[in-house]
Design a protein around this motif. Structure first.
Motif, PDB file in Angstrom:
ATOM      1  N   VAL A  93     -12.997   4.601   0.123  1.00 53.68           N
ATOM      2  CA  VAL A  93     -14.119   4.453   1.006  1.00 53.68           C
ATOM      3  C   VAL A  93     -13.983   5.546   1.880  1.00 53.68           C
ATOM      4  CG1 VAL A  93     -12.540   3.241   2.866  1.00 53.68           C
ATOM      5  CG2 VAL A  93     -14.794   2.758   2.741  1.00 53.68           C
ATOM      6  N   ASN A  94     -15.430   5.826   2.154  1.00 56.07           N
ATOM      7  CA  ASN A  94     -15.883   6.917   3.114  1.00 56.07           C
ATOM      8  C   ASN A  94     -15.984   6.673   4.570  1.00 56.07           C
ATOM      9  OD1 ASN A  94     -16.753   9.321   4.016  1.00 56.07           O
ATOM     10  ND2 ASN A  94     -18.580   9.555   2.867  1.00 56.07           N
ATOM     11  N   GLN A 120     -12.411  -6.798  15.353  1.00 56.03           N
ATOM     12  CA  GLN A 120     -12.732  -7.825  13.922  1.00 56.03           C
ATOM     13  C   GLN A 120     -12.184  -7.008  12.808  1.00 56.03           C
ATOM     14  OE1 GLN A 120     -16.783  -8.769  14.483  1.00 56.03           O
ATOM     15  NE2 GLN A 120     -15.820 -11.064  15.289  1.00 56.03           N
ATOM     16  N   TRP A 121     -11.930  -7.924  11.581  1.00 53.56           N
ATOM     17  CA  TRP A 121     -11.553  -7.437  10.164  1.00 53.56           C
ATOM     18  C   TRP A 121     -12.861  -7.252   9.638  1.00 53.56           C
ATOM     19  CZ3 TRP A 121      -6.821  -5.331   9.450  1.00 53.56           C
ATOM     20  CH2 TRP A 121      -5.667  -6.130   9.890  1.00 53.56           C
ATOM     21  N   ALA A 122     -12.972  -5.879   9.209  1.00 56.25           N
ATOM     22  CA  ALA A 122     -14.197  -5.516   8.310  1.00 56.25           C
ATOM     23  C   ALA A 122     -13.551  -5.078   6.898  1.00 56.25           C
ATOM     24  CB  ALA A 122     -14.854  -4.233   9.003  1.00 56.25           C
ATOM     25  N   SER A 123     -14.549  -5.729   5.821  1.00 54.91           N
ATOM     26  CA  SER A 123     -14.186  -5.295   4.380  1.00 54.91           C
ATOM     27  C   SER A 123     -14.515  -3.768   4.039  1.00 54.91           C
ATOM     28  CB  SER A 123     -15.012  -6.151   3.372  1.00 54.91           C
ATOM     29  OG  SER A 123     -14.526  -6.020   2.314  1.00 54.91           O
ATOM     30  N   LEU A 124     -13.629  -3.307   3.445  1.00 58.90           N
ATOM     31  CA  LEU A 124     -13.597  -1.704   3.025  1.00 58.90           C
ATOM     32  C   LEU A 124     -14.385  -1.512   1.745  1.00 58.90           C
ATOM     33  CD1 LEU A 124     -10.241  -0.321   4.212  1.00 58.90           C
ATOM     34  CD2 LEU A 124     -12.447  -0.159   5.443  1.00 58.90           C
ATOM     35  N   LEU A 125     -14.121  -2.545   0.872  1.00 58.43           N
ATOM     36  CA  LEU A 125     -14.599  -2.564  -0.688  1.00 58.43           C
ATOM     37  C   LEU A 125     -15.903  -3.278  -0.748  1.00 58.43           C
ATOM     38  CD1 LEU A 125     -11.450  -2.644  -2.495  1.00 58.43           C
ATOM     39  CD2 LEU A 125     -12.400  -0.701  -1.774  1.00 58.43           C
ATOM     40  N   THR A 173     -13.119  10.640   3.128  1.00 52.12           N
ATOM     41  CA  THR A 173     -13.017   9.717   2.150  1.00 52.12           C
ATOM     42  C   THR A 173     -11.471   9.383   1.846  1.00 52.12           C
ATOM     43  OG1 THR A 173     -15.049  10.282   1.128  1.00 52.12           O
ATOM     44  CG2 THR A 173     -13.461   9.028  -0.391  1.00 52.12           C
ATOM     45  N   ILE A 174     -11.053   8.118   2.020  1.00 50.19           N
ATOM     46  CA  ILE A 174      -9.682   7.720   1.794  1.00 50.19           C
ATOM     47  C   ILE A 174      -9.464   7.040   0.430  1.00 50.19           C
ATOM     48  CG2 ILE A 174      -7.641   6.412   3.073  1.00 50.19           C
ATOM     49  CD1 ILE A 174      -9.431   6.626   5.435  1.00 50.19           C
ATOM     50  N   ILE A 206       0.793  -1.176   0.186  1.00 45.17           N
ATOM     51  CA  ILE A 206      -0.066   0.087  -0.019  1.00 45.17           C
ATOM     52  C   ILE A 206       0.927   1.107   0.029  1.00 45.17           C
ATOM     53  CG2 ILE A 206      -1.798   1.294   1.365  1.00 45.17           C
ATOM     54  CD1 ILE A 206      -2.764  -1.442   2.390  1.00 45.17           C
ATOM     55  N   ILE A 207       0.892   1.855  -1.038  1.00 42.53           N
ATOM     56  CA  ILE A 207       1.787   3.073  -1.109  1.00 42.53           C
ATOM     57  C   ILE A 207       1.069   4.420  -0.599  1.00 42.53           C
ATOM     58  CG2 ILE A 207       2.779   4.772  -2.882  1.00 42.53           C
ATOM     59  CD1 ILE A 207       2.971   2.456  -4.995  1.00 42.53           C
ATOM     60  N   GLU A 208      -0.242   4.476  -0.622  1.00 42.98           N
ATOM     61  CA  GLU A 208      -1.174   5.637  -0.172  1.00 42.98           C
ATOM     62  C   GLU A 208      -2.304   5.040   0.539  1.00 42.98           C
ATOM     63  OE1 GLU A 208      -2.743   9.870  -1.735  1.00 42.98           O
ATOM     64  OE2 GLU A 208      -1.824   8.668  -3.351  1.00 42.98           O
ATOM     65  N   PRO A 209      -2.589   5.616   1.660  1.00 43.88           N
ATOM     66  CA  PRO A 209      -1.827   6.411   2.473  1.00 43.88           C
ATOM     67  C   PRO A 209      -0.633   5.626   3.094  1.00 43.88           C
ATOM     68  CG  PRO A 209      -3.775   5.511   3.654  1.00 43.88           C
ATOM     69  CD  PRO A 209      -3.901   5.238   2.252  1.00 43.88           C
TER      70      PRO A 209
END
Length: 261
Positions: free
Chosen positions: A226-227, A205-210, A178-179, A166-169
């Motif tokens: 994602v916002n 817990q792990w939540a899916s962002l997409l 919004t990231i 992951i380059i950014e952020p």
């Protein structure tokens, strides 16, 4: 204008088909009118066939121009367009409707949580003066960063490689609203990649962002956005996972960011 080109590129097959059918019809009309014009005797009959022939000829020229224009856009304009215009838009998922999955161990290393950022305390300028009250002299994080005071060190990134990162952020950065995630997810046996978050909002817990698996590989480009404006502030672990064609997770990259509202 770019949107017009994108519309043509996404519908070029149908444009070719409709134009070809139109050409077939009006060419037959042109030939029929030309034949009838040769054997016509009366002026009214000749005028009608002449008008039919001229109309068919005009439509033939227009349809041929449309086919040529679509071919020109495909061969000359399309290579010059930015790749982001041709990529299907990524929908913003509803995080609160996404089922949460249990945390998955990362190989033999487990990311450690980083304590929340603490304000910087301004001490007295002279040794003889009493130190000010910390509650009154606390400097916000933004001010400390502006004058050069370093933030607490982030958790080191885990499992990130040239093929998955992951380059950014950046790891340890402060984000809000919004990231947009940019980076690389590219393997020879690439199947799909996912983006997940773990922090105060997800309850450990792990939540899916997409909200879905992305089946297109990325090389130093756009991974998704994602916002998170409605999420609780605090440190979050961001995990980029990649799977092979057999749908087995083969690599994971974890960084940490701090969400501020």
């Amino acid at each position: 204008m770019d949107q017009f080109y994108v519309f043509i590129l996404r519908n070029d097959v149908w444009i070719y088909i409709v134009s070809a059918l139109g050409l077939f019809w009006y060419i037959s009309q042109f030939i029929r009118a030309q034949r009838q014009l040769r054997v016509a005797i009366f002026n009214l009959e000749r005028e009608t066939n002449t008008q039919t022939r001229n109309t068919a000829l005009i439509v033939i020229v227009i349809l041929a121009g449309i086919i040529g224009g679509v071919y020109y856009v495909n061969t000359r304009i399309a290579p010059t367009l930015p790749p982001t215009l041709l990529r299907d838009p990524t929908p913003t998922p509803d995080i609160f409707r996404t089922p949460l999955s249990s945390p998955t161990p990362l190989l033999t290393r487990q990311p450690t949580s980083t304590p929340p950022l603490v304000p910087t305390i301004t001490l007295a300028g002279n040794p003889g003066e009493p130190a000010p009250n910390p509650a009154e002299e606390t400097t916000p994080v933004e001010t400390a960063t502006a004058v050069g005071t370093p933030l607490p060190p982030p958790t080191p990134s885990v499992g990130c490689t040239l093929q998955l990162n992951i380059i950014e952020p950046r790891n340890g950065s402060v984000v809000a609203g919004t990231i947009t995630f940019n980076g690389t997810a590219n393997f020879e046996d690439f199947g799909y990649y996912t983006l997940e978050a773990n922090g105060p909002q997800t309850g450990g817990q792990w939540a899916s962002l997409l909200g879905r698996n992305i089946e297109q590989s990325v090389q130093d480009g756009f991974l998704g956005s994602v916002n998170l404006s409605q999420w609780d502030s605090g440190p979050y672990l961001i995990r980029l996972s990649a799977a092979d064609q057999a749908l087995n997770i083969i690599a994971q990259c974890v960084i940490q960011v701090t969400l501020q509202q």
